[in-house]
Design an enzyme around this catalytic site. Structure first.
Site, PDB file in Angstrom:
ATOM      1  N   LYS A 169      37.088  48.951  22.675  1.00  0.00           N
ATOM      2  CA  LYS A 169      36.168  48.047  23.360  1.00  0.00           C
ATOM      3  C   LYS A 169      35.914  46.788  22.524  1.00  0.00           C
ATOM      4  CE  LYS A 169      34.024  51.908  25.809  1.00  0.00           C
ATOM      5  NZ  LYS A 169      32.991  52.971  25.686  1.00  0.00           N
TER       6      LYS A 169
ATOM      7  N   GLY B  59      39.579  61.549  39.067  1.00  0.00           N
ATOM      8  CA  GLY B  59      38.673  62.390  38.285  1.00  0.00           C
ATOM      9  C   GLY B  59      37.239  61.997  38.595  1.00  0.00           C
TER      10      GLY B  59
ATOM     11  N   GLY C 200      37.171  58.228  39.679  1.00  0.00           N
ATOM     12  CA  GLY C 200      37.922  58.044  40.922  1.00  0.00           C
ATOM     13  C   GLY C 200      37.197  58.636  42.120  1.00  0.00           C
ATOM     14  N   ALA C 201      36.670  59.841  41.940  1.00  0.00           N
ATOM     15  CA  ALA C 201      35.959  60.494  43.042  1.00  0.00           C
ATOM     16  C   ALA C 201      34.732  59.684  43.442  1.00  0.00           C
ATOM     17  CB  ALA C 201      35.547  61.912  42.632  1.00  0.00           C
TER      18      ALA C 201
ATOM     19  N   GLY D 164      26.837  67.756  27.540  1.00  0.00           N
ATOM     20  CA  GLY D 164      27.870  67.037  28.278  1.00  0.00           C
ATOM     21  C   GLY D 164      28.045  65.598  27.848  1.00  0.00           C
TER      22      GLY D 164
ATOM     23  N   VAL E  99      33.262  41.474  51.477  1.00  0.00           N
ATOM     24  CA  VAL E  99      34.657  41.073  51.284  1.00  0.00           C
ATOM     25  C   VAL E  99      35.115  40.152  52.410  1.00  0.00           C
ATOM     26  CG1 VAL E  99      37.024  41.947  51.280  1.00  0.00           C
ATOM     27  CG2 VAL E  99      35.260  43.129  49.950  1.00  0.00           C
TER      28      VAL E  99
ATOM     29  N   VAL F 164      34.639  48.234  29.459  1.00  0.00           N
ATOM     30  CA  VAL F 164      33.664  48.125  28.372  1.00  0.00           C
ATOM     31  C   VAL F 164      32.255  48.189  28.930  1.00  0.00           C
ATOM     32  CG1 VAL F 164      32.832  46.729  26.441  1.00  0.00           C
ATOM     33  CG2 VAL F 164      35.244  46.660  27.057  1.00  0.00           C
TER      34      VAL F 164
ATOM     35  N   ARG G  54      47.572  63.917  39.613  1.00  0.00           N
ATOM     36  CA  ARG G  54      48.589  64.690  38.895  1.00  0.00           C
ATOM     37  C   ARG G  54      49.005  65.910  39.726  1.00  0.00           C
ATOM     38  NH1 ARG G  54      48.321  65.378  32.557  1.00  0.00           N
ATOM     39  NH2 ARG G  54      47.006  63.595  32.980  1.00  0.00           N
TER      40      ARG G  54
ATOM     41  N   ILE H 143      27.470  47.566  32.930  1.00  0.00           N
ATOM     42  CA  ILE H 143      26.848  46.333  32.420  1.00  0.00           C
ATOM     43  C   ILE H 143      27.794  45.167  32.682  1.00  0.00           C
ATOM     44  CG2 ILE H 143      25.836  45.196  30.424  1.00  0.00           C
ATOM     45  CD1 ILE H 143      25.520  47.940  29.122  1.00  0.00           C
TER      46      ILE H 143
END
Lengths: 448, 448
Positions: free
Chosen positions: B207, B13, B16-17, B189, B34, B134, B46, B138
């Site tokens: 949280k 979503g 993820g995108a 939004g 890394v 959470v 889905r 931050i």
């Protein structure tokens, strides 16, 4: 019971004594968090004095032989809270080459020669932790070093010196001049007897180098940092800032971006600057520290807390000790220095800033045109001009301006390379109509 | 080239995108940090739809078989940004039991059944990271989990839900009521079509449970959190707060201390509360998050930034991915859950708070004495009383109070157990002279 992790403590001043106290008081919690007890193997001090007896620790632990202590086989980790370049560097390099991890609060050493420490850590397979070196207990370095590793940091702006922030906050609150505010800071214990390292910006510059190194994956040393202190900030400057809806803070600013030739590079500087009172850093008062981080994906982040003092610094030291001790037990180490980006350092002249300039000028026709011409020649765009009487009180442009006398011109520029701004000021200084340049201050925290 | 670290992404979503986009855009930097490339092995969604094509990724990577993806031998790490309890829990448990480390933003799952996840991580020797769960970008959890491990945290007070903070900030700025402000938030939004999880405090409570678990080394679940939302906060409440020099915020408050029997215990609650405008959390506007941490040695710390949104959340996810990937390459894991303290949870009735109570009372002699008597019977000490006309505008005590009519009594208490305060309000409700109880709000951020 698991075998204890044995600690060598180098230095037992304010911070060291607090480390000893916390190790004692929180022993049960620390043992649970580490998975083994933390045990002091020895405490190196310059002189063994009787008053150490008040610490909750066996007096036999004290020694004046720091190097001998570091080399002892029964020492697993070394905590250094002495400060200064030598002999601290020798002790820490010796420890890490022998595979003993180090926790240090030594900002001067990290900023001057962090490379040597990191190299020694890599060589010995040891950890090098230094959360306490910048902004005391604020968990800033681990955040830069780990949490933000999936992001690209563009800028770090911080108030990282408590002494100067106390002085500037006092000047803002009371209208006091620098000397008066410094005296108050000294009296209250916020400034040392010799305040040079703080008020001249050396302390902040060391921290700026450490922050820039972590933020930009590039080795930055104190010598790379453009440094100006706050000794020349006057009550008039502060009044002028307030008239603009600003205050003055000693900022450390580390940013990355393309230089004039389009090369991605890093700019690191420490200087007093005006910032709008609406900026989150403006309300950071007294001896508090705060650091504002801007990253591509994370957006704006701010960290706030006590930047100095025995207990806050000891908290940061012990957080690192827990991490290093766990690694010691697990036989692993944390990721070492990340300096792969190796970005070039941009000279201060190419830093992009805004200037606030107060000029004492002759009050006659054509003055503004002449002054504006100087800015134009250096390709510096003027954002605002205010004119005020030289003798009237607040320089808010409302006072009577008597023809034939003096006038004050207050000019704020748009962003331009620092060299162009400096050259503009130099040329203004040579103009016959400019009686004097009352003040020059950089302006930060607005649109760039 | 080093062998890549292969990632399974569960969910594509908004967050993820953004993770996919950042993995692509920052590929070179991430590889350097890394020590090996990060490579997407598959993306579980889905439904496979055509518009995934706009992502910088091979369309063949998409699959609807999340469990199958998690189990694949060529998957090293699992990133979960689906949310909800099931099937996410099954996927993550399966992954970690197989030794695959997990990075998740799933606050609901962590708060409801974090124990199962931590146990699976321990069982499989895998890492479980959840910085994004959470306060978005931050770097709060790593700070609690590592940086402050040498210290004792006494209290965490946070604004951790952006939607409700946007609504309350709007109510404060414009005088709007809750419904009006919610409508604006929805339009812009900031609120979802079904805002229940936000405005009723469920999101903040999840949280709060996660923060309390980390801060106090104790397993705290959402069920342990006392939760009240903001739907009953009125424009009059906000006006009353402003008259007191306060504003109203939805706070999550986790604290430790002795309960009434002297047992060290943990109190975790989410509710709207008045805080003084001078408190650092009061100026946290719009959809920003901020968390205030108090620790024995570190003192007061504050963290501030964007708590939600695709990019900030993805920044936190990727920071964790870098850490987990490094550990994967080094064959080590970070310290697991620390829940050794296992402190008991204190019931809300024993939480120590202050109340602000507005009473609509009969305006006749003896009313204040009767009301004050109720407080005294419950051992609740009154800090201030203001009396205002029921009909006059601002309840600032300056309005005319007509005898024989109604009057408004505004009472602020000193700290007392919540149960005593609630019982006081209940008894006041039964008094004949009390026409109605206009509002009851807790007051935080002052002296305790």
């Amino acid at each position: 019971m698991t075998k204890p992790v044995r600690l060598a403590l180098l230095g037992c001043g304010t911070v060291g004594a607090e480390v000893v106290r916390l190790l004692h008081e929180q022993a049960a919690d620390l043992t649970a968090r580490v998975g083994a007890p933390l045990e002091l193997a020895g405490i190196a001090v310059r002189r063994i004095t009787r008053d150490r007896g008040t610490l909750p620790v066996d007096p036999d632990l004290f020694t004046t032989d720091a190097l001998g202590l570091v080399k002892r086989d029964d020492v697993d980790l070394v905590i250094e809270v002495v400060g200064g370049i030598e002999p601290a560097r020798t002790w820490l390099v010796e420890a890490m080459r022998a595979g003993k991890s180090v926790v240090t609060a030594n900002k001067a050493l990290l900023a001057e020669d962090g490379g040597t420490l990191h190299d020694a850590a890599a060589e010995g397979g040891a950890d090098l932790y230094y959360e306490a070196a910048v902004a005391g207990a604020i968990p800033l370095l681990r955040s830069l070093r780990e949490s933000l590793h999936g992001d690209t940091i563009s800028r770090v702006t911080g108030i990282v010196n408590g002494t100067t922030n106390f002085i500037l906050s006092a000047m803002d609150a009371t209208g006091a001049g620098f000397t008066e505010a410094l005296d108050e800071a000294t009296e209250l214990g916020y400034a040392e007897a010799d305040p040079t390292a703080d008020v001249e910006g050396f302390d902040a510059a060391a921290k700026a180098a450490i922050l820039a190194s972590l933020a930009f994956h590039t080795r930055v040393t104190a010598a790379d940092v453009h440094r100006e202190g706050i000794t020349e900030v006057t009550a008039a400057d502060m009044a002028s800032a307030k008239a603009m809806g600003c205050t003055i803070k000693l900022l450390c600013i580390a940013s990355r971006g393309p230089d004039s030739r389009g090369t991605e590079s890093v700019s690191v500087r420490v200087h007093p600057a005006m910032i709008p009172v609406s900026h989150p850093l403006a309300s950071v008062g007294d001896a508090f520290n705060a650091v504002f981080v801007e990253a591509a994906a994370a957006g704006q982040l701010m960290f706030y807390g006590r930047g100095a003092g025995g207990a806050p610094t000891a908290s940061a030291v012990l957080g690192d000790v827990v991490a290093a001790a766990r690694n010691h037990l697990a036989g692993v180490r944390t990721p070492s220095e990340s300096s792969y980006a190796a970005l070039p350092i941009r000279p201060m002249g190419e830093a992009v800033t805004r200037y606030h300039i107060s000029l004492d000028v002759a009050d006659r026709p054509g003055v503004l045109a002449a002054v504006a011409g100087v800015f134009a020649r250096h390709d510096v765009s003027i954002a605002t001009v205010r004119q005020a009487s030289a003798s009237a009180g607040p320089a808010d442009g409302t006072g009577p301006v008597g023809r034939g006398g003096d006038a004050i011109l207050v000019i704020v520029t748009h962003v331009a390379p620092d060299a162009a701004l400096a050259a503009t000021v130099e040329e203004l200084r040579g103009l016959e109509i400019v009686r004097s340049i009352a003040s020059v201050l950089r302006v930060e925290g607005g649109s760039r």
